[in-house]
Motif scaffolding. Structure first.
Motif, PDB file in Angstrom:
ATOM      1  N   VAL A 164      13.828   7.343  13.593  1.00 26.67           N
ATOM      2  CA  VAL A 164      12.518   7.456  12.955  1.00 26.67           C
ATOM      3  C   VAL A 164      12.463   8.696  12.076  1.00 26.67           C
ATOM      4  CG1 VAL A 164      10.040   7.730  13.346  1.00 26.67           C
ATOM      5  CG2 VAL A 164      11.374   6.179  14.785  1.00 26.67           C
ATOM      6  N   ARG A 165      12.017   8.532  10.826  1.00 25.77           N
ATOM      7  CA  ARG A 165      11.839   9.632   9.884  1.00 25.77           C
ATOM      8  C   ARG A 165      10.354   9.735   9.534  1.00 25.77           C
ATOM      9  NH1 ARG A 165      17.001  11.508  10.422  1.00 25.77           N
ATOM     10  NH2 ARG A 165      18.468   9.790  10.178  1.00 25.77           N
ATOM     11  N   ILE A 166       9.822  10.927   9.602  1.00 24.26           N
ATOM     12  CA  ILE A 166       8.425  11.169   9.238  1.00 24.26           C
ATOM     13  C   ILE A 166       8.413  11.724   7.819  1.00 24.26           C
ATOM     14  CG2 ILE A 166       6.264  12.238   9.945  1.00 24.26           C
ATOM     15  CD1 ILE A 166       7.577  10.398  12.036  1.00 24.26           C
ATOM     16  N   VAL A 167       7.724  11.033   6.906  1.00 25.34           N
ATOM     17  CA  VAL A 167       7.779  11.408   5.492  1.00 25.34           C
ATOM     18  C   VAL A 167       6.382  11.351   4.886  1.00 25.34           C
ATOM     19  CG1 VAL A 167      10.117  10.453   5.317  1.00 25.34           C
ATOM     20  CG2 VAL A 167       8.153   9.041   4.676  1.00 25.34           C
ATOM     21  N   THR A 168       6.231  11.969   3.721  1.00 28.89           N
ATOM     22  CA  THR A 168       5.046  11.774   2.898  1.00 28.89           C
ATOM     23  C   THR A 168       5.355  10.688   1.882  1.00 28.89           C
ATOM     24  OG1 THR A 168       5.679  13.511   1.347  1.00 28.89           O
ATOM     25  CG2 THR A 168       4.310  14.159   3.216  1.00 28.89           C
ATOM     26  N   ARG A 169       4.350  10.183   1.195  1.00 30.46           N
ATOM     27  CA  ARG A 169       4.491   8.935   0.453  1.00 30.46           C
ATOM     28  C   ARG A 169       5.489   8.982  -0.699  1.00 30.46           C
ATOM     29  NH1 ARG A 169      -0.882  10.276  -0.517  1.00 30.46           N
ATOM     30  NH2 ARG A 169      -1.504   8.597   0.881  1.00 30.46           N
ATOM     31  N   ASP A 170       5.742  10.136  -1.281  1.00 32.81           N
ATOM     32  CA  ASP A 170       6.612  10.188  -2.461  1.00 32.81           C
ATOM     33  C   ASP A 170       8.051  10.591  -2.156  1.00 32.81           C
ATOM     34  OD1 ASP A 170       4.768   9.352  -4.381  1.00 32.81           O
ATOM     35  OD2 ASP A 170       3.905  11.361  -4.546  1.00 32.81           O
TER      36      ASP A 170
ATOM     37  N   GLY B 216       9.771  -5.640  -1.026  1.00 31.22           N
ATOM     38  CA  GLY B 216       8.463  -5.165  -0.609  1.00 31.22           C
ATOM     39  C   GLY B 216       7.975  -4.020  -1.474  1.00 31.22           C
ATOM     40  N   ARG B 217       7.305  -3.061  -0.842  1.00 22.73           N
ATOM     41  CA  ARG B 217       6.778  -1.900  -1.549  1.00 22.73           C
ATOM     42  C   ARG B 217       6.983  -0.634  -0.730  1.00 22.73           C
ATOM     43  NH1 ARG B 217       2.036   0.250   0.434  1.00 22.73           N
ATOM     44  NH2 ARG B 217       0.831  -1.021   1.909  1.00 22.73           N
ATOM     45  N   LEU B 218       6.777   0.510  -1.386  1.00 26.09           N
ATOM     46  CA  LEU B 218       6.853   1.798  -0.709  1.00 26.09           C
ATOM     47  C   LEU B 218       5.444   2.241  -0.313  1.00 26.09           C
ATOM     48  CD1 LEU B 218       9.412   3.533  -3.093  1.00 26.09           C
ATOM     49  CD2 LEU B 218       9.897   2.400  -0.907  1.00 26.09           C
ATOM     50  N   PHE B 219       5.339   3.408   0.309  1.00 28.67           N
ATOM     51  CA  PHE B 219       4.022   3.950   0.632  1.00 28.67           C
ATOM     52  C   PHE B 219       3.257   4.214  -0.665  1.00 28.67           C
ATOM     53  CE2 PHE B 219       6.558   5.708   4.320  1.00 28.67           C
ATOM     54  CZ  PHE B 219       6.083   4.767   5.232  1.00 28.67           C
ATOM     55  N   GLY B 220       1.955   3.871  -0.669  1.00 27.40           N
ATOM     56  CA  GLY B 220       1.165   4.046  -1.874  1.00 27.40           C
ATOM     57  C   GLY B 220      -0.105   4.824  -1.622  1.00 27.40           C
ATOM     58  N   PRO B 221      -0.923   4.996  -2.664  1.00 27.59           N
ATOM     59  CA  PRO B 221      -2.176   5.753  -2.533  1.00 27.59           C
ATOM     60  C   PRO B 221      -3.138   5.154  -1.518  1.00 27.59           C
ATOM     61  CG  PRO B 221      -1.594   5.429  -4.840  1.00 27.59           C
ATOM     62  CD  PRO B 221      -0.669   4.567  -4.054  1.00 27.59           C
ATOM     63  N   SER B 222      -3.043   3.837  -1.280  1.00 30.18           N
ATOM     64  CA  SER B 222      -3.964   3.204  -0.328  1.00 30.18           C
ATOM     65  C   SER B 222      -3.587   3.470   1.116  1.00 30.18           C
ATOM     66  CB  SER B 222      -3.991   1.689  -0.574  1.00 30.18           C
ATOM     67  OG  SER B 222      -2.688   1.131  -0.392  1.00 30.18           O
ATOM     68  N   ASP B 223      -2.392   3.995   1.339  1.00 30.12           N
ATOM     69  CA  ASP B 223      -1.947   4.307   2.707  1.00 30.12           C
ATOM     70  C   ASP B 223      -2.325   5.744   3.025  1.00 30.12           C
ATOM     71  OD1 ASP B 223      -0.623   1.769   2.928  1.00 30.12           O
ATOM     72  OD2 ASP B 223       1.009   2.595   1.711  1.00 30.12           O
ATOM     73  N   GLY B 224      -3.084   5.932   4.070  1.00 29.35           N
ATOM     74  CA  GLY B 224      -3.526   7.282   4.417  1.00 29.35           C
ATOM     75  C   GLY B 224      -4.016   7.364   5.837  1.00 29.35           C
TER      76      GLY B 224
ATOM     77  N   PRO C 202      -1.943   1.394   9.865  1.00 26.26           N
ATOM     78  CA  PRO C 202      -0.603   2.001   9.921  1.00 26.26           C
ATOM     79  C   PRO C 202       0.456   1.078   9.310  1.00 26.26           C
ATOM     80  CG  PRO C 202      -1.707   2.179  12.028  1.00 26.26           C
ATOM     81  CD  PRO C 202      -2.523   1.230  11.200  1.00 26.26           C
ATOM     82  N   VAL C 203       1.340   1.666   8.524  1.00 24.79           N
ATOM     83  CA  VAL C 203       2.410   0.902   7.880  1.00 24.79           C
ATOM     84  C   VAL C 203       3.739   1.619   8.105  1.00 24.79           C
ATOM     85  CG1 VAL C 203       0.932  -0.154   6.127  1.00 24.79           C
ATOM     86  CG2 VAL C 203       1.972   2.100   5.703  1.00 24.79           C
ATOM     87  N   ALA C 204       4.797   0.903   7.838  1.00 27.71           N
ATOM     88  CA  ALA C 204       6.144   1.461   7.992  1.00 27.71           C
ATOM     89  C   ALA C 204       7.045   0.883   6.926  1.00 27.71           C
ATOM     90  CB  ALA C 204       6.702   1.157   9.377  1.00 27.71           C
ATOM     91  N   VAL C 205       8.072   1.678   6.579  1.00 26.32           N
ATOM     92  CA  VAL C 205       9.140   1.230   5.678  1.00 26.32           C
ATOM     93  C   VAL C 205      10.450   1.348   6.442  1.00 26.32           C
ATOM     94  CG1 VAL C 205      10.394   1.702   3.536  1.00 26.32           C
ATOM     95  CG2 VAL C 205       7.901   1.905   3.590  1.00 26.32           C
ATOM     96  N   ILE C 206      11.304   0.357   6.334  1.00 28.16           N
ATOM     97  CA  ILE C 206      12.584   0.388   7.045  1.00 28.16           C
ATOM     98  C   ILE C 206      13.726   0.362   6.037  1.00 28.16           C
ATOM     99  CG2 ILE C 206      11.570  -0.797   9.032  1.00 28.16           C
ATOM    100  CD1 ILE C 206      13.041  -3.341   8.090  1.00 28.16           C
ATOM    101  N   ASN C 207      14.931   0.629   6.529  1.00 26.68           N
ATOM    102  CA  ASN C 207      16.097   0.502   5.652  1.00 26.68           C
ATOM    103  C   ASN C 207      16.787  -0.835   5.918  1.00 26.68           C
ATOM    104  OD1 ASN C 207      17.303   1.012   8.117  1.00 26.68           O
ATOM    105  ND2 ASN C 207      18.753   2.520   7.334  1.00 26.68           N
ATOM    106  N   GLU C 208      17.790  -1.146   5.103  1.00 27.89           N
ATOM    107  CA  GLU C 208      18.459  -2.440   5.229  1.00 27.89           C
ATOM    108  C   GLU C 208      19.209  -2.569   6.545  1.00 27.89           C
ATOM    109  OE1 GLU C 208      20.595  -2.518   1.401  1.00 27.89           O
ATOM    110  OE2 GLU C 208      19.355  -4.274   0.958  1.00 27.89           O
TER     111      GLU C 208
ATOM    112  N   LEU D  76       7.958   6.583   8.759  1.00 26.16           N
ATOM    113  CA  LEU D  76       6.529   6.598   9.057  1.00 26.16           C
ATOM    114  C   LEU D  76       5.833   7.614   8.170  1.00 26.16           C
ATOM    115  CD1 LEU D  76       6.614   6.554  12.976  1.00 26.16           C
ATOM    116  CD2 LEU D  76       6.578   4.612  11.393  1.00 26.16           C
ATOM    117  N   LEU D  77       4.570   7.323   7.828  1.00 28.31           N
ATOM    118  CA  LEU D  77       3.786   8.212   6.985  1.00 28.31           C
ATOM    119  C   LEU D  77       3.257   9.379   7.817  1.00 28.31           C
ATOM    120  CD1 LEU D  77       3.055   8.216   4.001  1.00 28.31           C
ATOM    121  CD2 LEU D  77       0.892   7.098   4.590  1.00 28.31           C
TER     122      LEU D  77
END
Length: 545
Positions: free
Chosen positions: A266-272, A284-292, A297-303, A353-354
Motif C-alpha cells: 500500500v502506498r499513500i499518495v496525493t492526487r498528482d 480507468g482514471r487517476l485521482f482527480g479533483p472530485s476525490d477528497g 473512498p477510491v483506490a488506484v492499483i498497478n498492473e 490510497l489518497l
C-alpha cells in the motif's frame, strides 16, 4: 550488521586473494629467471665452502625484502585507491566512510608481505641452492645450464597465472554485464527533473486533521514555486521504497478455506503523484479533483495487482477493503508497473490510497512523506526554495533529506556498482599480470634459446617457422591455463548467482568472450618476443653464445 553486502565482500576477498597469488607466481617466475643469471655466482660460493642453508637464507632474505618493499608501495597505492573509491560512492557499503589505513592494516600488510616473500621465494631459492658445479663453472660467463625441473616450474607458474586470471576476469565480466543490464531496466517512471524532500511530522504536534492539512498546504505552496511543474507527496518512493503489505478483502469474492488473502503493498499518495513521477495510466482514471476528504473512498492499483487479484476481470469499478469495520474502496484506475522494491527485484502488487482519505479508510494518517517536485530545470537548484517553504509552514520541522530522484535511482544500484568497480579493477590487474607473466617467460625462453634460434635461421628456417615455434609455446601454456581457469570459474561463479541480474553465473557469451580476450592477450605477449627472435642475426647469435 552487513546484511546482503556480506556475499559481495566475501567475493571481493576471494578476488583479492587470487590477484595476490597471480602476483606472487609472477615474482616467483622472475626470481627463477634471475636465478639462472646467478648460477655461476652461487656455484662459486658453494665451491668455496658456502653452506646451502646459508645460500637459501640469503636468497629468501632478498625475496622478502622485495616483498616488503612491494607491500610498502601497496599501502601507498591502497591509500590513494581508497580515497578514489570513497569519492565514487561512500554509501555503497555500510560504514565504508569509516574505512581507513590504520596500524592494523599496516601490520597485516607487513606480515602478509613477509609470508608471501618467504613462501614464493622458497622454490627459486631451493632450485638455485643446488647448482650443478661442473656445468655452472665450466660455462663461465655464459651462465649455467637450466634444469628441466626449473623450466617445468616456470611454465607451471605461467599456466597457473592464466588460470587464476581467467577466474577473476570472468567474475568481473559477469558483474559488468549484469550491471549493464540492470542499468537498462525500465523503472516504470521518469526520475529526471524530480526533487524529493523527505519529511516526518511529530505526532505530539500533529494529529490526523493537522497532518492532512499540513501536507495539502505544503504541496500547494511547493507547486507554486518558480520552475515547479507538478508537486505531490507519497509515503514511499521507488526504486527502494519499502512500504507495508495490507490484507485485502474483495467484494463478491469468496476465499477458499485456508487460502491467504491478497496482500498488496500500500502506498499513500496525493492526487498528482502519478503526474509528478510520470507513471503511465493503463486503464480507468487517476485521482482527480472530485476525490477528497468528503467523497467516496477510491483506490488506484498497478498492473501487478490486477494480475494477482483480478486476472480474468476488469478491476475498474471493483471494490476492496482492508478490514471488516472499514469502508469499501472503489478501484478507479490501473497504472503501469513501477519497480518500487529495486531495479533487480520483481514488481509487486501495489494499491495507491489518497492521503486525504486515509483517516476515513483506516482511521489513521501518514506523517512521514516525501514531497515530490517535477521541475523544468535542475531539480537541486530548487532545494533552498523547498527548505524555505517548509520553514514558512513550520520553523521547527526538520527535513530528513533532499535528493534528486536520479540520485535515488543511482543509490539503489550503488552496491552492485561498487562491487563491479572493485572486481573490474582486480580483473584488469589480473589480466595485466598474466600478460606480463607470459611475456616474461617467453622473453626469457627466447634469450635462453638464442643460439638454437640462430642455428635454425642459419640452416634456412623461415621467419614464420620461428614465429610458430615461439608463439606456439606461449599459446600452449595459455591454453592449459585457460582450460583449468574455465573449469574453476564454472564452479566459483555459482557463488555469485544472487549478485547477478539478467544473466546466469555460467553465461556462455561471457565465458567465450573472456577466453578469446585472454587468448588474444597471450598471443600478443608471445608474439612480441617471437618477433625479436625472428629478427635475430645468426652471426651475432652464434658469436654471443
Amino acid at each position: 550488521i552487513v546484511g546482503d553486502v556480506r556475499p559481495a565482500l566475501l567475493i571481493l576477498l576471494g578476488a583479492v586473494s587470487l590477484v595476490l597469488l597471480i602476483a606472487c607466481a609472477n615474482v616467483a617466475n622472475l626470481l627463477l629467471a634471475r636465478g639462472e643469471a646467478r648460477q655461476r655466482e652461487v656455484a662459486v660460493r658453494v665451491a668455496l665452502g658456502a653452506d646451502r642453508g646459508r645460500i637459501v637464507r640469503q636468497l629468501l632474505t632478498e625475496s622478502t625484502v622485495l616483498a616488503v618493499a612491494g607491500g610498502a608501495g601497496g599501502v601507498l597505492l591502497a591509500w590513494l585507491g581508497m580515497k578514489s573509491l570513497l569519492a565514487v560512492n561512500p554509501e555503497a557499503i555500510p560504514r565504508l566512510e569509516l574505512v581507513r589505513i590504520d596500524p592494523t592494516v599496516g601490520i597485516a600488510t607487513l606480515v602478509l608481505a613477509i609470508v608471501t616473500g618467504l613462501v614464493f621465494g622458497l622454490a627459486p631459492a631451493l632450485q638455485l641452492a643446488r647448482p650443478d658445479l661442473q656445468s655452472s663453472l665450466k660455462e663461465g660467463t655464459r651462465g649455467g645450464s637450466v634444469g628441466r625441473g626449473q623450466q617445468r616450474l616456470g611454465r607451471a607458474l605461467v599456466a597457473a597465472e592464466v588460470a587464476l586470471a581467467a577466474v577473476v576476469v570472468i567474475g568481473a565480466a559477469l558483474l559488468v554485464r549484469s550491471f549493464w543490464l540492470l542499468r537498462t531496466v525500465d523503472p516504470g517512471f521518469d526520475p529526471s527533473h524530480v526533487l524529493a524532500v523527505d519529511l516526518a511530522l511529530p505526532a505530539a504536534r500533529y494529529d490526523t486533521t493537522a497532518t492532512t492539512a499540513f501536507y495539502r498546504r505544503l504541496v500547494e505552496r511547493m507547486g507554486a514555486l518558480p520552475g515547479v511543474t507538478v508537486a505531490a507527496a507519497a509515503s514511499d518512493l521507488p526504486p527502494v521504497s519499502g512500504g507495508s503489505n495490507w490484507d485485502v478483502e474483495i467484494l463478491g469474492s469468496k476465499r477458499a478455506p485456508g487460502s491467504a488473502a491478497p496482500s498488496p503493498n500500500v502506498r499513500i499518495v496525493t492526487r498528482d503523484l502519478f503526474r509528478a513521477l510520470s507513471i503511465p495510466l493503463a486503464r480507468g482514471r487517476l485521482f482527480g479533483p472530485s476525490d477528497g476528504t468528503g467523497s467516496a473512498p477510491v483506490a488506484v492499483i498497478n498492473e501487478a495487482a490486477r494480475r494477482a487479484i483480478w486476472p480474468n476481470a476488469d478491476p475498474v469499478g471493483q471494490q476492496i477493503r482492508f478490514a471488516p469495520d472499514e469502508p469499501w474502496l472503489t478501484v478507479v484506475g490501473v497504472t503501469r508497473d513501477v519497480r518500487s522494491m529495486g531495479l533487480s527485484e520483481p514488481v509487486t502488487p501495489e494499491v495507491y490510497l489518497l492521503h486525504e482519505q486515509l483517516p476515513a479508510i483506516a482511521a489513521s494518517t501518514e506523517r512521514a512523506m516525501y514531497v515530490v517536485l517535477r521541475t523544468a530545470g535542475d531539480p537541486l537548484s530548487l532545494a533552498s526554495a523547498a527548505r524555505a517553504t517548509v520553514r514558512e509552514l513550520d520553523p521547527l520541522l526538520a527535513i530528513t533529506g533532499i535528493r534528486s530522484m536520479t540520485e535515488m535511482v543511482d543509490l539503489s544500484v550503488a552496491g552492485p556498482r561498487f562491487t563491479m568497480l572493485l572486481l573490474g579493477v582486480f580483473g584488469g590487474v589480473a589480466l595485466t599480470l598474466a600478460a606480463v607473466g607470459i611475456y616474461g617467460i617467453m622473453s626469457h625462453a627466447v634469450k635462453r634459446r638464442t643460439r638454437e634460434i640462430g642455428i635454425r635461421v642459419a640452416l634456412g628456417a623461415r621467419p614464420a617457422d620461428v614465429l610458430r615455434l615461439v608463439v606456439g609455446q606461449g599459446m600452449t601454456l595459455a591454453g592449459v591455463g585457460l582450460a583449468i581457469g574455465v573449469a574453476v570459474a564454472l564452479a566459483a561463479t555459482r557463488l555469485m548467482t544472487q549478485m547477478l541480474y539478467g544473466i546466469s553465473a555460467t553465461d556462455p557469451v561471457t565465458f567465450v568472450g573472456i577466453v578469446v580476450l585472454l587468448a588474444a592477450v597471450a598471443f600478443v605477449a608471445s608474439w612480441v618476443p617471437a618477433r625479436r627472435a625472428v629478427s635475430t642475426d645468426p652471426t651475432t647469435a652464434l658469436h654471443d653464445e
